[in-house]
Design a protein around this motif. Structure first.
Motif, PDB file in Angstrom:
ATOM      1  N   ILE A 300       6.739  -2.841  12.504  1.00  0.00           N
ATOM      2  CA  ILE A 300       7.451  -3.662  11.522  1.00  0.00           C
ATOM      3  C   ILE A 300       6.570  -4.813  11.059  1.00  0.00           C
ATOM      4  CG2 ILE A 300       9.451  -5.154  11.171  1.00  0.00           C
ATOM      5  CD1 ILE A 300      10.967  -3.409  13.175  1.00  0.00           C
ATOM      6  N   VAL A 301       5.865  -5.454  11.984  1.00  0.00           N
ATOM      7  CA  VAL A 301       4.969  -6.552  11.631  1.00  0.00           C
ATOM      8  C   VAL A 301       3.826  -6.051  10.757  1.00  0.00           C
ATOM      9  CG1 VAL A 301       3.348  -8.246  12.564  1.00  0.00           C
ATOM     10  CG2 VAL A 301       5.575  -7.923  13.654  1.00  0.00           C
ATOM     11  N   GLN A 302       3.247  -4.897  11.096  1.00  0.00           N
ATOM     12  CA  GLN A 302       2.149  -4.348  10.304  1.00  0.00           C
ATOM     13  C   GLN A 302       2.601  -3.988   8.894  1.00  0.00           C
ATOM     14  OE1 GLN A 302       0.718  -1.056  12.633  1.00  0.00           O
ATOM     15  NE2 GLN A 302      -0.412  -2.354  14.055  1.00  0.00           N
ATOM     16  N   LYS A 303       3.809  -3.458   8.775  1.00  0.00           N
ATOM     17  CA  LYS A 303       4.342  -3.147   7.453  1.00  0.00           C
ATOM     18  C   LYS A 303       4.505  -4.406   6.616  1.00  0.00           C
ATOM     19  CE  LYS A 303       8.004  -2.026   4.567  1.00  0.00           C
ATOM     20  NZ  LYS A 303       9.106  -2.808   4.011  1.00  0.00           N
ATOM     21  N   THR A 309      -0.240  -8.493   1.911  1.00  0.00           N
ATOM     22  CA  THR A 309      -1.588  -8.299   1.371  1.00  0.00           C
ATOM     23  C   THR A 309      -1.528  -7.728  -0.034  1.00  0.00           C
ATOM     24  OG1 THR A 309      -2.439  -7.911   3.606  1.00  0.00           O
ATOM     25  CG2 THR A 309      -3.805  -7.181   1.771  1.00  0.00           C
ATOM     26  N   TYR A 310      -0.657  -6.755  -0.233  1.00  0.00           N
ATOM     27  CA  TYR A 310      -0.486  -6.164  -1.563  1.00  0.00           C
ATOM     28  C   TYR A 310      -0.028  -7.213  -2.567  1.00  0.00           C
ATOM     29  CZ  TYR A 310       1.848  -3.537  -5.284  1.00  0.00           C
ATOM     30  OH  TYR A 310       2.273  -3.068  -6.508  1.00  0.00           O
ATOM     31  N   GLU A 311       0.930  -8.062  -2.196  1.00  0.00           N
ATOM     32  CA  GLU A 311       1.447  -9.080  -3.104  1.00  0.00           C
ATOM     33  C   GLU A 311       0.383 -10.131  -3.415  1.00  0.00           C
ATOM     34  OE1 GLU A 311       4.205  -9.647  -4.879  1.00  0.00           O
ATOM     35  OE2 GLU A 311       4.790  -7.596  -4.403  1.00  0.00           O
ATOM     36  N   ARG A 312      -0.422 -10.509  -2.421  1.00  0.00           N
ATOM     37  CA  ARG A 312      -1.478 -11.495  -2.672  1.00  0.00           C
ATOM     38  C   ARG A 312      -2.493 -10.955  -3.673  1.00  0.00           C
ATOM     39  NH1 ARG A 312      -1.097 -12.789   2.964  1.00  0.00           N
ATOM     40  NH2 ARG A 312      -2.749 -11.276   3.415  1.00  0.00           N
ATOM     41  N   GLN A 313      -2.883  -9.690  -3.508  1.00  0.00           N
ATOM     42  CA  GLN A 313      -3.837  -9.103  -4.448  1.00  0.00           C
ATOM     43  C   GLN A 313      -3.248  -8.979  -5.847  1.00  0.00           C
ATOM     44  OE1 GLN A 313      -4.913  -5.398  -2.590  1.00  0.00           O
ATOM     45  NE2 GLN A 313      -6.174  -6.386  -1.021  1.00  0.00           N
ATOM     46  N   GLU A 371       1.606  -9.481 -16.165  1.00  0.00           N
ATOM     47  CA  GLU A 371       2.360  -8.736 -15.157  1.00  0.00           C
ATOM     48  C   GLU A 371       2.142  -7.234 -15.304  1.00  0.00           C
ATOM     49  OE1 GLU A 371       4.791  -8.373 -11.868  1.00  0.00           O
ATOM     50  OE2 GLU A 371       4.223 -10.266 -12.833  1.00  0.00           O
ATOM     51  N   CYS A 372       2.120  -6.741 -16.542  1.00  0.00           N
ATOM     52  CA  CYS A 372       1.893  -5.311 -16.776  1.00  0.00           C
ATOM     53  C   CYS A 372       0.490  -4.895 -16.353  1.00  0.00           C
ATOM     54  CB  CYS A 372       2.118  -4.997 -18.251  1.00  0.00           C
ATOM     55  SG  CYS A 372       3.830  -5.147 -18.793  1.00  0.00           S
ATOM     56  N   LEU A 373      -0.517  -5.702 -16.677  1.00  0.00           N
ATOM     57  CA  LEU A 373      -1.885  -5.373 -16.295  1.00  0.00           C
ATOM     58  C   LEU A 373      -2.067  -5.382 -14.782  1.00  0.00           C
ATOM     59  CD1 LEU A 373      -3.945  -7.275 -19.006  1.00  0.00           C
ATOM     60  CD2 LEU A 373      -3.772  -4.815 -18.704  1.00  0.00           C
ATOM     61  N   ALA A 374      -1.464  -6.356 -14.110  1.00  0.00           N
ATOM     62  CA  ALA A 374      -1.567  -6.412 -12.645  1.00  0.00           C
ATOM     63  C   ALA A 374      -0.883  -5.204 -12.012  1.00  0.00           C
ATOM     64  CB  ALA A 374      -0.946  -7.705 -12.123  1.00  0.00           C
ATOM     65  N   GLY A 375       0.258  -4.794 -12.565  1.00  0.00           N
ATOM     66  CA  GLY A 375       0.942  -3.617 -12.040  1.00  0.00           C
ATOM     67  C   GLY A 375       0.152  -2.343 -12.256  1.00  0.00           C
ATOM     68  N   GLU A 376      -0.523  -2.223 -13.423  1.00  0.00           N
ATOM     69  CA  GLU A 376      -1.324  -1.037 -13.689  1.00  0.00           C
ATOM     70  C   GLU A 376      -2.541  -0.965 -12.778  1.00  0.00           C
ATOM     71  OE1 GLU A 376      -2.317  -1.022 -17.769  1.00  0.00           O
ATOM     72  OE2 GLU A 376      -0.273  -0.584 -18.461  1.00  0.00           O
ATOM     73  N   MET A 377      -3.158  -2.098 -12.512  1.00  0.00           N
ATOM     74  CA  MET A 377      -4.354  -2.096 -11.668  1.00  0.00           C
ATOM     75  C   MET A 377      -4.016  -1.864 -10.202  1.00  0.00           C
ATOM     76  SD  MET A 377      -6.761  -5.078 -13.270  1.00  0.00           S
ATOM     77  CE  MET A 377      -8.081  -4.615 -12.146  1.00  0.00           C
ATOM     78  N   MET A 378      -2.959  -2.428  -9.706  1.00  0.00           N
ATOM     79  CA  MET A 378      -2.599  -2.295  -8.296  1.00  0.00           C
ATOM     80  C   MET A 378      -1.791  -1.043  -8.023  1.00  0.00           C
ATOM     81  SD  MET A 378      -3.916  -4.692  -6.504  1.00  0.00           S
ATOM     82  CE  MET A 378      -2.949  -4.461  -5.024  1.00  0.00           C
ATOM     83  N   GLY A 379      -0.988  -0.608  -9.002  1.00  0.00           N
ATOM     84  CA  GLY A 379      -0.111   0.521  -8.766  1.00  0.00           C
ATOM     85  C   GLY A 379       1.078   0.124  -7.917  1.00  0.00           C
ATOM     86  N   PRO A 380       1.982   1.051  -7.700  1.00  0.00           N
ATOM     87  CA  PRO A 380       3.150   0.726  -6.862  1.00  0.00           C
ATOM     88  C   PRO A 380       2.753   0.563  -5.394  1.00  0.00           C
ATOM     89  CG  PRO A 380       3.164   3.049  -7.418  1.00  0.00           C
ATOM     90  CD  PRO A 380       2.040   2.438  -8.202  1.00  0.00           C
ATOM     91  N   PHE A 381       3.547  -0.146  -4.661  1.00  0.00           N
ATOM     92  CA  PHE A 381       3.296  -0.360  -3.236  1.00  0.00           C
ATOM     93  C   PHE A 381       3.523   0.956  -2.486  1.00  0.00           C
ATOM     94  CE2 PHE A 381       5.009  -1.662   0.994  1.00  0.00           C
ATOM     95  CZ  PHE A 381       3.823  -2.152   1.497  1.00  0.00           C
ATOM     96  N   ARG A 382       2.461   1.446  -1.835  1.00  0.00           N
ATOM     97  CA  ARG A 382       2.524   2.715  -1.112  1.00  0.00           C
ATOM     98  C   ARG A 382       2.449   2.441   0.381  1.00  0.00           C
ATOM     99  NH1 ARG A 382      -0.813   6.972   0.906  1.00  0.00           N
ATOM    100  NH2 ARG A 382      -2.613   5.574   0.805  1.00  0.00           N
ATOM    101  N   ASP A 383       3.481   2.889   1.078  1.00  0.00           N
ATOM    102  CA  ASP A 383       3.538   2.627   2.509  1.00  0.00           C
ATOM    103  C   ASP A 383       4.414   3.698   3.161  1.00  0.00           C
ATOM    104  OD1 ASP A 383       2.828   0.130   4.433  1.00  0.00           O
ATOM    105  OD2 ASP A 383       4.706   1.058   5.075  1.00  0.00           O
ATOM    106  N   PRO A 384       4.050   4.163   4.363  1.00  0.00           N
ATOM    107  CA  PRO A 384       4.890   5.174   5.026  1.00  0.00           C
ATOM    108  C   PRO A 384       6.260   4.637   5.438  1.00  0.00           C
ATOM    109  CG  PRO A 384       3.154   4.408   6.498  1.00  0.00           C
ATOM    110  CD  PRO A 384       2.842   3.860   5.144  1.00  0.00           C
TER     111      PRO A 384
END
Length: 500
Positions: A300-303, A309-313, A371-384
């Motif tokens: 849970i902590v790692q998630k 980290t994703y939000e900071r980037q 906001e659109c450019l940042a979303g396109e560059m990062m993509g959606p948050f991918r996590d198991p």
């Protein structure tokens, strides 16, 4: 080998020697290169490889021809392929009619003791796809290095086999460099045991789709290193689809390491653990990953850390582009004001009447664009452990389980009846919990274990796996499988191989 300078000169002059022209196909420009079996012996001779290299050309049989031969109906016409052997010692070409079996380890012993037989495999479209080194007492490091120098010019090369050979750490290191320099995506080291077990370096490139390490004397320590690189965020997690670890020395400890990796790995599709030392304890630890499991506090902590980290980037990119847009807007406004001062009142009035006033962008517009450019560059948050895959009960988080792995081979281990019961529970859970786009287990092999000759679970397991395959194949596939006879003809091997 010659000096290092001669090897570097090969890298600088190889392009001029190998590339013979260009061709255009489907609007794209491709370089024409010399045939590998013709050019490589010349390079080995020119740059002083101590051993004599013999290159043989073979053609790979497609699955249709293999299926016909398994049924005892060999295809007429081109069922045999011409093998061409190029020797370094002379310029003669030996033509020999031979069956093109790319996976066979049998080789005719017609070469001298110091000769290295290298087999190149072409597909039916005359594309160079594979390099085979089989049953060699020594694989020189310089040989792999020479292959790496010119392999980058052959963009269709996908696989290299080093089977039943004597290798060392230097050989594996050169193979890892070769993977980074070429288009190789499959490595087969079956039977090539490494004394130090340093196979983890092959996973460091992050480019391989398939790795086969059967009969390599791999123990739990090596498996721990491999499993660590298969976890989510690991080097090999995003690209590796098939992993073969059959016929090794893996125990329940190694199986638990792999189960930890499978908790977060959503890329691996094929896992072969046949002929190891796994008991019910290790098998159940792996099977439990395929159904709902509880997240630990560490997970849970790692998630949460991954999401932060994703939000900071994403925010860093957002503020960077927002500052760029606002500064650009300020510069344009300052230029307009300075130019307007130079104009007379009449000129400004005429320009305003002739031109339609453009829409002025507000700060909110620039924020939306950033906001659109940042979303396109990062993509959606991918996590198991995404929120849509989790459920909360009694303040505890539960994950839906691994629905990505399709093939699991646990045959010829030390499994007993509890593993069969656990497998049935897993398949029933996946049948009821699978979502759109998720496959789950569609083939499980458990033969050769200490299992009962017959039990009720076998029929249920086979029925669940069959229905899963039918759902993937669609209506046409299910119609062909109505009767048992048609099912056997379409699928010559049953989904679940029962114990003998």
């Amino acid at each position: 080998m010659k000096t290092t300078a001669s090897m570097r000169s090969l890298a600088s002059r190889s392009r001029k020697s190998i590339v013979t022209g260009v061709s255009v196909r489907y609007g794209r420009v491709y370089e024409k290169v010399q045939e590998f079996e013709t050019w490589f012996p010349t390079i080995c001779r020119k740059y002083g490889l101590l051993q004599t290299v013999s290159v043989k050309k073979e053609y790979a049989r497609d699955d249709y021809i293999k299926h016909l031969q398994m049924k005892g109906k060999p295809k007429e016409g081109r069922s045999r392929s011409q093998s061409i052997t190029s020797r370094v010692t002379n310029a003669t070409v030996i033509d020999d009619k031979e069956t093109a079996t790319t996976g066979s380890t049998e080789r005719t012993n017609i070469l001298e003791d110091d000769t290295i037989l290298l087999t190149v495999v072409y597909d039916n479209s005359e594309r160079f796809i594979e390099i085979d080194l089989i049953k060699l007492d020594d694989v020189p490091r310089e040989l792999i290095k020479l292959i790496g120098f010119i392999a980058k010019f052959y963009h269709t090369l996908k696989k290299i086999k080093v089977q039943f050979c004597t290798i060392n750490d230097y050989t594996v290191y050169e193979l890892s460099k070769l993977i980074c320099l070429s288009t190789l995506c499959e490595v087969d080291l079956d039977g090539s045991a490494l004394a130090t077990g340093n196979y983890g370096i092959l996973f460091d490139s992050g480019r391989l789709n398939s790795i086969s390490l059967s009969k390599c004397c791999i123990n739990d320590v090596v498996v721990e290193e491999i499993a660590r690189k298969l976890c989510f965020g690991g080097i090999a997690e995003s690209n590796l689809y098939t992993l073969n670890l059959s016929t090794n020395r893996i125990t329940d400890v190694g199986a638990k390491y792999l189960s930890i990796a499978l908790r977060t790995n959503r890329t691996l599709r094929y896992l072969n653990l046949a002929d190891n030392r796994i008991t019910d304890e290790g098998a159940c630890s792996i099977l439990d990953v395929f159904k709902e499991f509880q997240l630990t506090s560490e997970e849970i902590v790692q998630k949460s850390q991954r999401y932060m980290t994703y939000e900071r980037q994403r925010l860093a990119i957002y503020y960077k582009y927002l500052a760029t847009y606002t500064n650009r807007n300020d510069d344009e406004n300052s230029k307009d004001r300075s130019s307007d001062r130079r104009k007379s009142m009449a000129a400004r009035r005429s320009s305003k009447s002739q031109k339609s006033s453009p829409k002025s962008f507000t700060l909110e517009d620039y924020k939306n664009k950033a906001e659109c450019l940042a979303g396109e560059m990062m993509g959606p948050f991918r996590d198991p452990y995404q929120s849509n895959l989790l459920s909360v009960r009694d303040s505890k988080y539960y994950c839906i389980g691994n629905m990505a792995l399709c093939f699991l081979n646990l045959s010829f281990n030390n499994l007993a009846y509890p593993s069969v019961q656990r497998l049935l529970n897993v398949l029933q859970y996946q049948r009821d919990s699978k979502r759109l786009g998720q496959t789950g287990l569609i083939r499980v092999i458990i033969r050769g274990n200490n299992l009962p000759i017959s039990c009720v679970e076998y029929a249920k397991i086979d029925d669940l796996l069959t229905k899963c395959m039918m759902s993937l194949g669609g209506k046409a596939f299910s119609e062909r499988r109505k009767s048992r006879a048609s099912r056997i003809s379409v699928m010559p091997e049953k989904m679940l191989l029962l114990p003998r």
